[in-house]
Each structure stands twice: as structure tokens, then as C-alpha cells.
Design a protein around this motif. Structure first.
Motif, PDB file in Angstrom:
ATOM      1  N   UNK A   3      25.080 -93.090-105.926  1.00 44.35           N
ATOM      2  CA  UNK A   3      26.221 -91.842-105.350  1.00 44.35           C
ATOM      3  C   UNK A   3      25.104 -91.729-103.938  1.00 44.35           C
ATOM      4  N   UNK A   4      25.911 -92.334-102.985  1.00 42.38           N
ATOM      5  CA  UNK A   4      26.124 -92.053-101.844  1.00 42.38           C
ATOM      6  C   UNK A   4      25.941 -90.762-100.786  1.00 42.38           C
ATOM      7  N   UNK A   5      25.285 -90.413 -99.912  1.00 38.95           N
ATOM      8  CA  UNK A   5      25.276 -89.129 -99.370  1.00 38.95           C
ATOM      9  C   UNK A   5      26.691 -89.284 -97.685  1.00 38.95           C
ATOM     10  N   UNK A   6      27.273 -88.293 -97.841  1.00 38.90           N
ATOM     11  CA  UNK A   6      28.723 -88.889 -96.571  1.00 38.90           C
ATOM     12  C   UNK A   6      29.154 -87.228 -96.210  1.00 38.90           C
ATOM     13  N   UNK A   7      29.460 -87.552 -95.246  1.00 44.13           N
ATOM     14  CA  UNK A   7      30.589 -85.592 -94.055  1.00 44.13           C
ATOM     15  C   UNK A   7      31.211 -85.527 -95.508  1.00 44.13           C
ATOM     16  N   UNK A   8      31.815 -84.881 -95.588  1.00 46.71           N
ATOM     17  CA  UNK A   8      32.602 -84.118 -96.613  1.00 46.71           C
ATOM     18  C   UNK A   8      34.715 -84.441 -95.453  1.00 46.71           C
ATOM     19  N   UNK A   9      35.062 -84.659 -96.392  1.00 41.91           N
ATOM     20  CA  UNK A   9      36.419 -84.901 -95.398  1.00 41.91           C
ATOM     21  C   UNK A   9      37.036 -83.257 -96.008  1.00 41.91           C
ATOM     22  N   UNK A  10      37.220 -82.817 -97.331  1.00 47.42           N
ATOM     23  CA  UNK A  10      37.327 -82.367 -97.776  1.00 47.42           C
ATOM     24  C   UNK A  10      37.048 -80.894 -97.389  1.00 47.42           C
ATOM     25  N   UNK A  11      35.665 -80.590 -97.934  1.00 43.10           N
ATOM     26  CA  UNK A  11      34.737 -78.899 -97.565  1.00 43.10           C
ATOM     27  C   UNK A  11      34.257 -79.622 -96.546  1.00 43.10           C
ATOM     28  N   UNK A  12      35.369 -79.528 -95.072  1.00 42.91           N
ATOM     29  CA  UNK A  12      34.641 -79.707 -94.150  1.00 42.91           C
ATOM     30  C   UNK A  12      35.185 -78.164 -93.301  1.00 42.91           C
ATOM     31  N   UNK A  13      34.228 -77.547 -92.395  1.00 41.09           N
ATOM     32  CA  UNK A  13      33.845 -76.132 -91.571  1.00 41.09           C
ATOM     33  C   UNK A  13      33.517 -76.652 -90.196  1.00 41.09           C
ATOM     34  N   UNK A  14      32.990 -77.580 -89.933  1.00 35.62           N
ATOM     35  CA  UNK A  14      32.363 -77.591 -88.989  1.00 35.62           C
ATOM     36  C   UNK A  14      32.955 -78.985 -88.102  1.00 35.62           C
ATOM     37  N   UNK A  15      31.814 -79.966 -89.867  1.00 32.94           N
ATOM     38  CA  UNK A  15      31.127 -81.135 -89.525  1.00 32.94           C
ATOM     39  C   UNK A  15      31.779 -81.863 -90.493  1.00 32.94           C
ATOM     40  N   UNK A  16      31.265 -81.090 -91.170  1.00 35.46           N
ATOM     41  CA  UNK A  16      31.526 -81.620 -93.192  1.00 35.46           C
ATOM     42  C   UNK A  16      30.273 -82.130 -93.650  1.00 35.46           C
ATOM     43  N   UNK A  17      29.180 -81.628 -92.550  1.00 34.97           N
ATOM     44  CA  UNK A  17      27.299 -82.091 -93.428  1.00 34.97           C
ATOM     45  C   UNK A  17      27.066 -81.287 -94.242  1.00 34.97           C
ATOM     46  N   UNK A  18      27.445 -79.768 -93.977  1.00 34.47           N
ATOM     47  CA  UNK A  18      27.367 -79.221 -95.399  1.00 34.47           C
ATOM     48  C   UNK A  18      28.102 -79.814 -96.496  1.00 34.47           C
ATOM     49  N   UNK A  19      29.473 -79.708 -96.370  1.00 38.94           N
ATOM     50  CA  UNK A  19      29.876 -79.923 -97.768  1.00 38.94           C
ATOM     51  C   UNK A  19      29.739 -80.976 -98.237  1.00 38.94           C
ATOM     52  N   UNK A  20      29.411 -81.934 -97.362  1.00 34.01           N
ATOM     53  CA  UNK A  20      28.901 -83.260 -98.109  1.00 34.01           C
ATOM     54  C   UNK A  20      27.758 -83.069 -98.848  1.00 34.01           C
ATOM     55  N   UNK A  21      27.199 -82.481 -98.589  1.00 36.45           N
ATOM     56  CA  UNK A  21      25.581 -82.368 -99.148  1.00 36.45           C
ATOM     57  C   UNK A  21      25.748 -81.349-101.117  1.00 36.45           C
ATOM     58  N   UNK A  22      26.921 -80.188-100.627  1.00 34.63           N
ATOM     59  CA  UNK A  22      27.104 -80.017-101.678  1.00 34.63           C
ATOM     60  C   UNK A  22      28.003 -80.975-102.856  1.00 34.63           C
ATOM     61  N   UNK A  23      29.016 -82.244-102.112  1.00 33.54           N
ATOM     62  CA  UNK A  23      29.219 -82.828-103.202  1.00 33.54           C
ATOM     63  C   UNK A  23      28.127 -83.807-103.729  1.00 33.54           C
ATOM     64  N   UNK A  24      27.151 -84.010-103.034  1.00 29.62           N
ATOM     65  CA  UNK A  24      26.059 -85.520-103.486  1.00 29.62           C
ATOM     66  C   UNK A  24      25.600 -83.854-104.489  1.00 29.62           C
ATOM     67  N   UNK A  25      25.060 -83.220-103.937  1.00 28.19           N
ATOM     68  CA  UNK A  25      24.404 -82.321-105.218  1.00 28.19           C
ATOM     69  C   UNK A  25      24.857 -81.362-105.941  1.00 28.19           C
ATOM     70  N   UNK A  26      26.076 -81.609-106.204  1.00 26.45           N
ATOM     71  CA  UNK A  26      27.439 -81.202-106.767  1.00 26.45           C
ATOM     72  C   UNK A  26      26.650 -79.638-107.028  1.00 26.45           C
ATOM     73  N   UNK A  27      27.325 -79.000-106.008  1.00 28.87           N
ATOM     74  CA  UNK A  27      26.964 -77.659-105.589  1.00 28.87           C
ATOM     75  C   UNK A  27      27.969 -77.043-104.652  1.00 28.87           C
TER      76      UNK A  27
END
Length: 64
Positions: A3-27
Motif C-alpha cells: 500500500x502507498x499513501x496518496x492524497x485522495x481525489x474522491x474523499x477531498x474537502x481541502x487537499x485530500x490529505x485526510x481522505x488519503x490517510x483514511x483510505x490508507x488506514x481503512x478508516x
């Protein structure tokens, strides 16, 4: 597959950082966003950490 950590394009509010972390950690992204808000108001380092993550984390350019 690793698995790799990326900024999310789907779960994005500002820059996708939190969405990317959530996808990586499956939260749920809401949980990660709440943790960032607590870090901003509680410890005071959340804004700086978010900006650093925004700069360092690449945006996902492909769909899995």
C-alpha cells in the motif's frame, strides 16, 4: 501488493490529505478529519502538519 499513501481525489474537502490517510488506514474520513481538528485546537501542530503532508504526499493519479 504494497500500500502507498496518496492524497485522495474522491474523499477531498481541502487537499485530500485526510481522505488519503483514511483510505490508507481503512478508516472513515470523518474520523481522520476530527483527529486533525483536535490536533489543531488541542495541541496546535495540526495546521503545520497538514501543510507538510499536503506538500509531501503525491495526489493519486490513477483509479484502483
Amino acid at each position: 501488493m504494497k500500500k502507498k499513501l496518496y492524497r485522495s481525489r474522491e474523499n477531498k474537502m481541502l487537499a485530500g490529505v485526510c481522505g488519503g490517510i483514511a483510505e490508507y488506514m481503512e478508516l472513515d474520513p470523518t474520523i481522520v478529519r476530527l483527529a486533525w481538528v483536535i490536533a489543531v485546537f488541542g495541541a496546535g501542530f495540526g495546521v503545520l502538519a497538514y501543510l507538510i503532508a499536503w506538500i509531501i504526499m503525491p495526489e493519486r493519479t490513477f483509479d484502483i
